[in-house]
Structures are given as C-alpha cells and as structure tokens.
Scaffold this motif. Structure first.
Motif, PDB file in Angstrom:
ATOM      1  N   ILE A 110       0.873  -1.167   0.000  1.00  0.00           N
ATOM      2  CA  ILE A 110       0.000   0.000   0.000  1.00  0.00           C
ATOM      3  C   ILE A 110       0.911   1.217   0.000  1.00  0.00           C
ATOM      4  O   ILE A 110       1.829   1.313   0.816  1.00  0.00           O
ATOM      5  N   VAL A 111       0.693   2.094  -0.948  1.00  0.00           N
ATOM      6  CA  VAL A 111       1.508   3.301  -1.006  1.00  0.00           C
ATOM      7  C   VAL A 111       0.585   4.515  -1.022  1.00  0.00           C
ATOM      8  O   VAL A 111      -0.584   4.401  -1.381  1.00  0.00           O
ATOM      9  N   GLY A 112       1.127   5.654  -0.651  1.00  0.00           N
ATOM     10  CA  GLY A 112       0.272   6.830  -0.624  1.00  0.00           C
ATOM     11  C   GLY A 112       1.014   8.132  -0.862  1.00  0.00           C
ATOM     12  O   GLY A 112       2.234   8.206  -0.680  1.00  0.00           O
ATOM     13  N   ASP A 113       0.293   9.128  -1.305  1.00  0.00           N
ATOM     14  CA  ASP A 113       0.838  10.494  -1.344  1.00  0.00           C
ATOM     15  C   ASP A 113      -0.172  11.417  -0.668  1.00  0.00           C
ATOM     16  O   ASP A 113      -1.125  10.936  -0.043  1.00  0.00           O
ATOM     17  N   GLU A 114       0.012  12.712  -0.807  1.00  0.00           N
ATOM     18  CA  GLU A 114      -0.870  13.600  -0.057  1.00  0.00           C
ATOM     19  C   GLU A 114      -2.319  13.564  -0.519  1.00  0.00           C
ATOM     20  O   GLU A 114      -3.198  14.089   0.142  1.00  0.00           O
ATOM     21  N   THR A 115      -2.571  12.904  -1.648  1.00  0.00           N
ATOM     22  CA  THR A 115      -3.943  12.894  -2.151  1.00  0.00           C
ATOM     23  C   THR A 115      -4.669  11.564  -1.919  1.00  0.00           C
ATOM     24  O   THR A 115      -5.843  11.446  -2.192  1.00  0.00           O
ATOM     25  N   GLY A 116      -3.948  10.541  -1.482  1.00  0.00           N
ATOM     26  CA  GLY A 116      -4.639   9.272  -1.242  1.00  0.00           C
ATOM     27  C   GLY A 116      -3.703   8.080  -1.252  1.00  0.00           C
ATOM     28  O   GLY A 116      -2.476   8.231  -1.351  1.00  0.00           O
ATOM     29  N   ASN A 117      -4.294   6.904  -1.147  1.00  0.00           N
ATOM     30  CA  ASN A 117      -3.514   5.664  -1.137  1.00  0.00           C
ATOM     31  C   ASN A 117      -3.911   4.770  -2.300  1.00  0.00           C
ATOM     32  O   ASN A 117      -5.004   4.893  -2.848  1.00  0.00           O
ATOM     33  N   ILE A 118      -3.028   3.858  -2.645  1.00  0.00           N
ATOM     34  CA  ILE A 118      -3.352   2.897  -3.699  1.00  0.00           C
ATOM     35  C   ILE A 118      -2.654   1.571  -3.430  1.00  0.00           C
ATOM     36  O   ILE A 118      -1.578   1.528  -2.834  1.00  0.00           O
ATOM     37  N   ARG A 119      -3.344   0.492  -3.851  1.00  0.00           N
ATOM     38  CA  ARG A 119      -2.800  -0.841  -3.652  1.00  0.00           C
ATOM     39  C   ARG A 119      -1.937  -1.203  -4.862  1.00  0.00           C
ATOM     40  O   ARG A 119      -2.248  -0.860  -6.003  1.00  0.00           O
ATOM     41  N   VAL A 120      -0.835  -1.903  -4.626  1.00  0.00           N
ATOM     42  CA  VAL A 120       0.063  -2.318  -5.708  1.00  0.00           C
ATOM     43  C   VAL A 120       0.303  -3.814  -5.574  1.00  0.00           C
ATOM     44  O   VAL A 120       0.526  -4.309  -4.471  1.00  0.00           O
ATOM     45  N   LEU A 121       0.202  -4.515  -6.674  1.00  0.00           N
ATOM     46  CA  LEU A 121       0.454  -5.951  -6.618  1.00  0.00           C
ATOM     47  C   LEU A 121       1.485  -6.329  -7.677  1.00  0.00           C
ATOM     48  O   LEU A 121       1.348  -5.973  -8.842  1.00  0.00           O
ATOM     49  N   TRP A 122       2.547  -7.001  -7.223  1.00  0.00           N
ATOM     50  CA  TRP A 122       3.538  -7.525  -8.159  1.00  0.00           C
ATOM     51  C   TRP A 122       3.443  -9.050  -8.152  1.00  0.00           C
ATOM     52  O   TRP A 122       3.780  -9.686  -7.145  1.00  0.00           O
ATOM     53  N   PHE A 123       2.993  -9.619  -9.245  1.00  0.00           N
ATOM     54  CA  PHE A 123       2.899 -11.068  -9.314  1.00  0.00           C
ATOM     55  C   PHE A 123       4.288 -11.685  -9.341  1.00  0.00           C
ATOM     56  O   PHE A 123       5.199 -11.156  -9.985  1.00  0.00           O
TER      57      PHE A 123
END
Ligand code: ADP
Ligand code: MG
Length: 817
Positions: A198-211
């Motif tokens: 899970i990563v984020g910046d000042e505007t929100g978070n996002i999920r990241v998946l590396w298969f």
C-alpha cells in the motif's frame, strides 16, 4: 583538443542567426560538456584565463547581439589556442627527433571527444566515464564500439515529466506516481508468491500488486519513497497498480529529470542510473558529430530527421513527438539498408553468372502428376507454373515457397527435382534435421516408386522406366557410416546420383556435385542466408527453391527475403480437419492423460511433447528421458511408450520413428525435434507440456503433426505457471487455426529479430523497425527500388556515404563478399 565539434556548432549557430537552435536541448549544455573536456588540455595560463571568462557565461541567457559577439570571441580564442597547441607540439616533435627522418612522425594522440567517421569504431573506453570494467559489461550487451553505444537504444522511456497524484490516476493509461510505502508484504494470490504494497501520497492511497516477485516485499520498507510507473486497473471498484515498474528513490535526481527517461537494457554490474548518466553525457557529446549517410534529397523528401538528431532523440527525447520521429528515421534506415542489401545480393547473384535454363519436360512431369494418388490443388498448380517459368530462364531462380504445414510443398519440390534430373542435372534437397531429411527421403522415394520401377534399399535407390536412364536418389547425413558416406560422395561427384536428400551434410566439405542444377531448401528460417550461399557455391549457379511452413506476411517476406521471389500455397488439400485445441489448467493433467488413454483404446496414437526448459539439446534430452520414465513406468504402465530426442543415435531414431509409424508404439514422448514435417496420419493427440514456453508459430507447427488423417484430432496444452505473455499466446493458439494470423501475432509479440533469428541468418539486425510498421516497410522498399533503378551500384557521388554504410552494415552482419 577537438575544436572541430565546437566550431561546427558555432558555425551552425551563426547560420541560424543565434537562435540557440544548433544543438538539441540548447547550447549551454553542449558548451559545458565541451569546456569540461577542454579545460584539462589548455596549458597556457593566459589562454586558460580567457577560457574561463568565456565559458563561465550562459549563452542561452544572452541577447542576440551578445551571442554574436560571444561566438566571435570564442572563435578567435579557438584560433589562438590551436596556434599555440600546434606550435607546442611541433617543437616537442623537433626536440625528440632532431633529424631522424626514417621514422614516421609522432602522431599526436587525439583526445577522446574527437568523433570523425573512423573514431566511431573506437572501443567504448574512449568515452568519458567508461572504464575498462564498465566496457566489459557493455560488451556483454554487444556494445563494443562508440558506434554500438550510439545505437544502444533504450527499450522504452518512462515519462517522468508527467507525474500524477494518486487522486488523478485514471484507468488504462501508463502513469507515474511518486509515493510513500506504507506497508509491503508477501501474498499468495492464486498460490503464487507475490508482493502486495500500500503506497500513498498527499492525495490518497493505492494498492500495488507484483505477481511472482516475493523478494520485493523485503526490498520495500515502510516510508521508502518509491516511483511507480505502469498501467492502473480497476479491482473491486478501486484503482490498483498491477506489476508496475518501480524504483526506490534515493535523493531526488529522478524527480528532477522532469523528462522522458530512457530505460536501457542492463546486465549484471550495470545499474540503471549509472547507465543513464553515462549515456546522457555521451550522447550530448557525440551524437551531433555523426555524419548522415542518407542522401539529403531523399531525407528531405520523406521528412526524416537528420541522423545525429534522430540518435540523440532516441535516447533522450524532448517529447513524445520527437521520440517517434527519431524512431521512424532509425527504423527507416534499418529497413532501407536491409532492402538495398538483399536487392544488391540478388542482382549480384543473378547477374554475375548465368544459370541453366531447364526444359519443362512435359511428358515426365505429366507422368509424375498422373501417378500421384491425388490431384494438385489449384494453389499447387499455380506455384508449379511459377517455378517452371523460373526454371526455363537463364537467370537462376531464387524463389521462396511458402505454405502451411501439410499444404503439399514436398510434392511440388519433388516435381521440380524430377525435371532437373530429366534435364541431366543434379538436384539437392536439404532439410534442417535428420529426422526430416529421412522423412523427405521416404516421401520422395514413395512417390517415385509409383512412377517407375524401384531398386535398391537403404540410403540409395534407383527408379527406372520414365527417363532414358535410371534415376538415382540418395540420402546423405552426418550420421551415416563413413564408408557408406564416402561411397555416396564419390557417386555425387561423378554425377551418378541425380537427387541428393540430406541435412547440412550436403553443404559440408567433401561433397562436390558434378552438375548441381537445382537446390531445394526446406524450412528456411532454420537455415538462413549463409547456408543458402554455401549451397550456391556448390553448383554452377543452381536454381534455388526455398520452402517454409512459416507464413510470413507478404511485405515482410519481400523485405527480409528480397533476394527471393515469393510463391504462396494458400490452400490446403481438400478434407483437412481443424485440430481441436484446448488449454488445460494444471489440475486437469489427469484428465488429459485419461483422454490420451481413451484415444489409444480407439486405436489412435499420441505425441507427448516435452518441455523446452533450456536451449541446450543435452538438457532438453535429459528432461525428456525423465519424463519418459515417469510416463512409461507410472502413468501409462500398460501402454507402449517410445522416446525420441535429438541425442539419440540415428539408428535409434530410425527405429523409434519406424515403430511409431507402423503402430508398434501408442505414445511417443518427444523433444521439439518433431517440430517440422513429421507425417503420421494415425496420430490424433498432441499433448504439449509447458506450452507457454513456445512461440505461436512453433505451437502451430506442433499442432500440425496431428490432424493429418481422417480422424478428429486434438491438441492439448499444459502450462504450470504461465506469464502474462504466455497466457496471451495460449489464448490465441486455442482460438486461432489460421497459420497466417498466428505468424502475424507471433511477429507482433516477438519482433522480427527473434522470430527469424536475424543474427544467425546473416541479416543485419532490426532494432527500431517493428513489424507493425507496414507502411514504413513499404516505403523503405519502394525507395530502395527507386534508387536501384537509377543507380543500382550506388556509384553516384551523392550515394557515396550510403554505399559505405551499406557495406558496413552487411559486413557486420557476417556476410557480404
Ligand atoms: P508440406 O510439405 O507442405 O507440409 P506435404 O507435401 O508433406 O506438405 O503434404 C502433406 C500431405 O498431404 C502428404 O501426405 C501429401 O501426400 C498430401 N498431399 C499433398 N498434396 C495433396 C493434394 N493436392 N491433395 C491431397 N493430398 C495432398
Ligand atoms: Mg513438409
């Protein structure tokens, strides 16, 4: 000291009225680089002072009038500097060699930044920042000279110039964000070890998946600043990055390179950042000094970028538009040179020595066609007409015969060979593998036995009743016992054998033909230009027929094989069935075996194709042995299972093939040696292990091994853990039967270099040209033809540089003599 490059730039700047447009990215950068390099070589303190004063100012921020003045100052400074330099050097020479005239004068070693045509061939170590160690690593990537480095293009560019905030991300597009890592851990979606963050910046978070990249979980720690670049998809209504490019950011240099950043091919010991840095400096300094070999008229008419600009823009483009333009220019060069090269070759070959015109021998031909158990398809008819038209000319035929697996190319080839023999000439029929050579031998013999009375057995047969003398056919392979081989070689030499069928052995030393008039080469993408030439050398400029089952889109065929005319058999004999193709999930393996068992129970036979694990034949063979043991001792204990791989001795291969052919084996476990041409009508099942590892055209070839008889046939594909590309391929092969479409898809996915193995085939490499560039292919071809019509030898002055480049490119490709 290289003042030449600076003078050039300044002259250009004058011409362009001091608009700061002579160097991409502005003059300041160039000046800075130049001055850094120059500083060390100025000895005189007076000059050094002037130098510092001049080169401490920013050209870009000057007014036009200031620029004019500044350039004139710099030019006079250069004059003074050069005078000093040469005075110094000549006095030094005088001192060292007062009057010894015999020795050549001492050469003043040019500093590294000189980039005349010759120095492009210097080793990369002359480039600033490339040490011997580093040059070794570049060497592993095939980059040895300065020129190689100029053409060492990035795979792609990351667009760091348009960073987005997480809240701005949209689906589908390629986007880049800079974010903080909140957490990263290993997960197992679908059982595969992967990393989720899970990563984020000042505007929100996002999920990241590396298969499939569990190691990433350890690399990414909380609060790392990370750059992600890739496509964003929607998962359960939320945005998510799937296996994006990533880079942990140390310091801030990435953000500050607010531009398109190249992604270079890397190897052990080459770090992306280091390569980027080295390349940036290198390109800024050297690219502007490359000479353009395209005739100016042509370049302008086609609206192509100048070569130096194209090279620098291909590395560090100003924007997407110039990046595309650069690619177009460089791709055009590749295709144009390729086309000119193959056309010159064809001309050279066809016009240097006359060939032998054959009489079509209508009676023999008619007899032969009449003896076949079928009527030729109209496509076969048409192609045969094209071939006989060529054979009738005194210019040797060079024809590519393209036709799907099973479209009936062998019959056509046999007819041509027969006509050569009827004209009193020898014919050679060359196949890529021993198994195939044997099969061709068997097929040809079988056909001829219907035509005339057969005598002899083994590797040498003779047929009588249709020519004035008996027609002799021999099989020649590396594996045949020496004594037998020598006997056949002698007979070939004496002209006693009419048709020789075999492998590479045919073009090897010790095989001399008496009167070779026609050479047929089967499955050409395995052979390549060099073997073709070797065959040509064997004869009195024989006619040449090259056959391939790989359908190549027409334009591409004409471009890559411009030295060949093209014939296509575009229809299959009537009654051919489609092979039902199914991609099975790993847990369906048992049902696949059950299906094989059921087919065998119905009297059919099956191929089980072993995975392609390694390139090495030995390892592939080993894997096949293991698989064979498992299948024969555990899975199909009650069935008759055979094993075929490339490491078996010829005799063993023969025995195995013969038993499978005659139905003494139910299942044949094999390595990809069965890829081409094998014809066993009773085999109805092709089970391919690790099918995701094969290219589409290859899979299609394998599938073509079944469906050759009356019974419905099946192709089953197993894949344990396919990559995304692998899955895409399996999906395509499952749904597409048309070999042409598959070849096109294959080309799109793999690119022509890999597809044809241009490296081995003696063709220059294609790096920038893409197969989807049909328009560019056609443009390059038509321009080459145009040029060839007015100046086929490229002898005119305006073509001088082009002729040199052509010679260089083709010499590097290993052929052109
Ligand atoms: P290719 O070399 O193109 O793969 P082959 O020449 O080996 O194809 O032919 C495949 C099979 O089709 C052979 O068994 C051959 O006898 C048969 N065949 C060839 N031409 C015809 C035709 N016109 N009609 C019916 N069968 C044909
Ligand atoms: Mg064939």
């Amino acid at each position: 000291m290289n003042t030449e490059s600076l003078r050039k730039v300044l002259d250009l700047e004058k011409q362009r009225e001091y608009a700061d447009s002579s160097v991409f990215g502005g003059l300041d950068k160039f000046l800075h680089n130049w001055s850094v390099q120059a500083a060390g070589s100025i000895v005189s303190t007076v000059l050094l002072k002037r130098f510092h004063r001049l080169f401490n100012s920013s050209y870009t921020s000057m007014s036009r009038e200031q620029r004019r003045q500044w350039i004139s100052d710099v030019l006079s400074f250069l004059d003074d500097m050069e005078n000093k330099d040469s005075a110094k050097v000549s006095s030094a020479v005088d001192q060292v060699q007062p009057s010894v005239k015999k020795k050549p004068p001492v050469k003043v070693k040019k500093p590294a930044i000189s980039a005349d045509a010759q120095s492009l061939d210097s080793p990369v170590t002359v480039v600033k920042g490339i040490s011997t160690a580093l040059s070794g690593r570049f060497g592993k990537l095939g980059v040895k000279t300065v020129r190689d480095l100029l053409y060492f293009f990035p795979h792609r560019h990351l667009d760091y110039s348009k960073l987005k905030f997480i809240s701005q991300l949209t689906e589908g597009e390629e986007q880049t964000i800079v974010a903080n890592v909140w957490q990263a851990q290993e997960t197992r979606p679908g059982g595969r070890r992967s990393t989720e963050a899970i990563v984020g910046d000042e505007t929100g978070n996002i999920r990241v998946l590396w298969f499939n990249q569990p190691y990433l979980a350890k690399k990414l720690t909380t609060n790392n600043r990370i750059m992600l670049s890739g496509r964003v998809s929607l998962f359960k209504g939320r945005h998510m990055f799937l296996s994006p490019e990533w880079e942990i950011m140390e310091g801030q240099d990435l953000v500050h390179t607010a531009r398109l950043v190249p992604v270079y091919p890397l190897t052990q010991g080459l770090r992306p950042r280091q390569v980027r840095r080295v390349m940036k400096e290198f390109i800024d300094r050297w690219a502007s000094q490359v000479t353009d070999f395209l005739p100016t008229e042509l370049r302008k008419r086609l609206g192509l970028l100048e070569l130096p600009v194209a090279i620098s823009q291909a590395h560090y483009p100003e924007n997407e538009d110039t990046k595309d333009k650069a690619r177009v220019r460089l791709a055009f060069d590749e295709l144009f040179l390729l086309q000119l090269g193959v056309m010159s070759k064809k001309r050279q070959w066809q016009e240097s020595r006359p060939g032998t015109p054959f009489d079509a021998k209508k009676t023999v031909l008619k007899q032969f066609l009449g003896s076949l158990p079928f009527k030729l398809t109209s496509a076969q008819d048409k192609v045969l007409g094209e071939i006989f038209n060529d054979l009738g000319q005194s210019r040797p035929m060079c024809r590519l015969l393209q036709g799907e697996v099973g479209s009936g190319k062998t019959v056509v080839a046999t007819a041509a060979l027969l006509v050569a023999a009827a004209n009193g000439y020898q014919g050679a029929f060359m196949a890529p593998t021993e198994i195939l050579a044997e099969q061709h031998f068997a097929t040809v013999c079988q056909m001829l036995s219907k035509l005339g009375h057969e005598e002899g057995e083994g590797y040498l047969r003779s047929y009588s009743g249709f020519l004035e003398r008996p027609l002799k056919v021999a099989l020649l392979m590396g594996d045949i016992k020496q004594s037998g081989k020598r006997k056949i070689q002698k007979q070939i030499q004496e002209g006693d054998i009419d048709i020789v069928i075999g492998t590479h052995a045919i073009v090897q030393k010790g095989v001399d033909f008496n009167k070779l008039g026609l050479a047929v080469v089967d499955e050409q993408h395995r052979f390549g230009v060099e073997q073709r030439s070797a065959l040509r050398e064997k004869g009195f400029n024989p006619h040449m027929l090259v056959m391939t089952a790989t359908p190549i889109p027409r334009t591409l065929a004409l471009t890559l094989y411009g030295d060949l005319d093209l014939s296509v058999i575009n229809e299959l004999p009537p009654g051919r069935q489609t092979v039902k193709t199914k991609w099975l999930k790993p847990n369906q393996r048992e049902s696949a075996y059950a299906f094989v068992r059921k087919q065998v129970a119905e009297g059919r036979q099956a191929f089980i194709l072993c995975p392609l694990i390694e390139e090495s034949e030995a390892i592939v063979a080993q894997a096949a042995v293991v698989e064979y043991e498992r299948l024969s001792q555990e899975v199909f204990l009650d069935l008759r299972v055979g094993l075929l791989h490339g490491r078996l001795a010829s005799l063993e291969k023969d025995t195995v093939m013969a038993s499978f052919r005659s139905g003494k084996l139910d299942i044949l476990v094999s390595t990809p040696v069965i890829e081409v041409g094998i014809d066993i009508p009773n085999a109805t099942v092709m089970l391919i292990e690790s099918a995701d590892r094969f290219g589409l055209s290859q899979l299609h070839q394998f599938r073509g091994r079944v469906g050759r008889g009356r019974e419905q046939s099946y192709c089953m594909l197993l894949a344990e853990n396919p990559s995304e590309v692998g899955r895409e391929r399996l999906d395509i092969i499952e749904n597409v039967q048309d070999g042409f479409k598959l070849a096109e898809e294959d080309l799109k996915m793999r690119g022509p270099g890999e597809f044809f193995g241009t490296r081995q085939s003696g063709l220059p490499d294609l790096r920038m040209a893409k197969i989807s560039d049909v328009a560019l292919l056609e443009l390059a071809r038509s321009e080459a033809i145009k040029l060839f019509q007015v100046d086929p030898g490229l002898e005119r002055a305006e073509q001088r540089l082009l002729a040199q480049e052509l010679a260089r490119v083709w010499t590097d490709a290993g052929e052109w003599s």
